[in-house]
Design an enzyme around this catalytic site. Structure first.
Site, PDB file in Angstrom:
ATOM      1  N   GLY A 169      48.024  56.244 -19.692  1.00 41.61           N
ATOM      2  CA  GLY A 169      48.709  55.817 -20.903  1.00 41.61           C
ATOM      3  C   GLY A 169      48.912  54.315 -20.986  1.00 41.61           C
ATOM      4  O   GLY A 169      48.808  53.590 -19.978  1.00 41.61           O
ATOM      5  N   GLU A 201      42.734  49.385 -21.810  1.00 41.20           N
ATOM      6  CA  GLU A 201      42.457  49.857 -23.179  1.00 41.20           C
ATOM      7  C   GLU A 201      42.946  48.861 -24.233  1.00 41.20           C
ATOM      8  O   GLU A 201      43.145  49.236 -25.385  1.00 41.20           O
ATOM      9  CB  GLU A 201      43.160  51.210 -23.418  1.00 41.20           C
ATOM     10  CG  GLU A 201      42.708  52.323 -22.515  1.00 41.20           C
ATOM     11  CD  GLU A 201      41.326  52.869 -22.840  1.00 41.20           C
ATOM     12  OE1 GLU A 201      40.595  52.196 -23.601  1.00 41.20           O
ATOM     13  OE2 GLU A 201      40.992  53.935 -22.335  1.00 41.20           O
ATOM     14  N   HIS A 242      48.352  61.053 -22.988  1.00 40.64           N
ATOM     15  CA  HIS A 242      47.512  62.240 -22.786  1.00 40.64           C
ATOM     16  C   HIS A 242      48.401  63.489 -22.831  1.00 40.64           C
ATOM     17  O   HIS A 242      48.468  64.237 -21.846  1.00 40.64           O
ATOM     18  CB  HIS A 242      46.793  62.172 -21.435  1.00 40.64           C
ATOM     19  CG  HIS A 242      45.996  60.935 -21.207  1.00 40.64           C
ATOM     20  ND1 HIS A 242      45.634  60.482 -19.945  1.00 40.64           N
ATOM     21  CD2 HIS A 242      45.460  60.036 -22.077  1.00 40.64           C
ATOM     22  CE1 HIS A 242      44.941  59.366 -20.050  1.00 40.64           C
ATOM     23  NE2 HIS A 242      44.822  59.065 -21.329  1.00 40.64           N
TER      24      HIS A 242
HETATM   25  P1  13P Z   1      45.589  51.522 -18.160  1.00 39.15           P
HETATM   26  O1  13P Z   1      46.490  51.769 -16.982  1.00 39.15           O
HETATM   27  O2  13P Z   1      44.510  50.512 -17.844  1.00 39.15           O
HETATM   28  O3  13P Z   1      46.361  51.157 -19.382  1.00 39.15           O
HETATM   29  O4  13P Z   1      44.785  52.849 -18.459  1.00 39.15           O
HETATM   30  C1  13P Z   1      45.407  54.083 -18.524  1.00 39.15           C
HETATM   31  C2  13P Z   1      44.674  55.049 -19.396  1.00 39.15           C
HETATM   32  O5  13P Z   1      45.246  56.062 -19.766  1.00 39.15           O
HETATM   33  C3  13P Z   1      43.292  54.786 -19.846  1.00 39.15           C
HETATM   34  O6  13P Z   1      42.932  55.657 -20.866  1.00 39.15           O
END
Ligand code: 13P
Length: 271
Positions: free
Chosen positions: A29, A78, A99
């Site tokens: 996330g 992201e 998610h």
């Molecule tokens: P990050 O920790 O880089 O933000 O990524 C987590 C993630 O859920 C990628 O989809």
């Protein structure tokens, strides 16, 4: 005006909430907030969003380039997805990616949330499309999400998760809660023999209420207004079956409707 430190604390609080609610596992996330014309705060990559303190939060420009980050912290992988939302939606001030279990289940099954089953979900979200699969951290996800940004405030990410955005961090978070609640109810009602959908007339009344309230953000109700002017409706845009569903007055989902929903899902899958 809220101080930058205060906003960092709010990001940590929302991170803790999405983690505690099981909307993310481990380091999953990411969250961002617009704090200036070309200035944003975002969560760092590779840390649990449930255990952050304000020192974790990074500051980036509109390209996602680091303006300030404490040693050991880099912006979310992201960040391009977040920046695409801000670029194409000037009304948006916060973005949440998570998610959540049921919503991500639908995203993995390739099923958009397109059945009108309860007033709150219809008013808050309308329907929730699925953006085609993209490899995380690449330009593929921003590209896939782009086509839905002008009509929706929530998008499922195929085989990945969900993305919500709004005028404030709290509202972007609430949208994530609404998406997950809608997905859970849809899943449960399917287990109970299939939802009894709201009729087309009932949905249109709810869309009217949303328009009367002047609720902020983008919503399929606005596409349906376009439809009266001969522009695409959410149905003809291939996203919702709601607007043209001829289910008024019927208590059960007709075979014809099931066939059309299946066709739309297959179209989404084959894109
Ligand atoms: P990050 O920790 O880089 O933000 O990524 C987590 C993630 O859920 C990628 O989809």
């Amino acid at each position: 005006m809220t101080s930058e430190y205060e906003i960092k604390k709010q990001i940590c609080e929302i991170g803790k909430r999405i983690y505690d609610k099981g909307m993310v596992a481990a380091n999953d996330g990411n969250i961002s907030v617009r704090i200036g014309k070309n200035l944003f705060l975002c969560t760092p990559t590779g840390v649990s969003k449930g255990f952050m303190t304000p020192e974790y939060i990074c500051k980036v420009d509109g390209e996602g380039k680091v303006i300030q980050a404490n040693p050991g912290f880099k912006p979310s992988s992201e960040i391009k997805m977040h920046m695409r939302v801000y670029k194409e939606r000037p009304d948006v001030n916060a973005v949440v990616h998570a998610h959540p279990l049921y919503a991500t289940g639908f995203a993995i099954a390739g099923k958009p949330l397109s059945q009108p089953i309860m007033p709150e979900a219809v008013i808050a979200l309308g329907c929730v499309p699925i953006a085609e699969y993209g490899t995380p951290s690449t330009d593929e996800i921003p590209e896939a999400v782009s086509k839905y940004l002008q009509n929706f405030d929530a998008v499922l990410l195929e085989n990945h998760g969900a993305l919500t955005y709004s005028d404030s961090l709290l509202n972007a978070y609430y949208k994530m809660e609404s998406v997950e609640f809608y997905a859970r109810l849809l899943y449960i009602s399917c287990q109970l023999g299939g939802p009894k959908e709201l009729s087309k007339a009932q949905v249109e009344r709810l869309y009217d209420i949303r328009r009367q309230f002047g609720l902020k953000g983008k919503h399929p109700a606005d596409i349906c207004v376009n439809n009266n002017a001969g522009l695409p409706s959410c149905y003809s845009a291939g996203i919702c079956d709601t607007c043209s569903a001829d289910n008024s007055g019927t208590d059960n989902v007709s075979e014809d409707l099931v066939a059309r929903i299946t066709q739309k899902v297959m179209e989404q899958l084959s894109k």
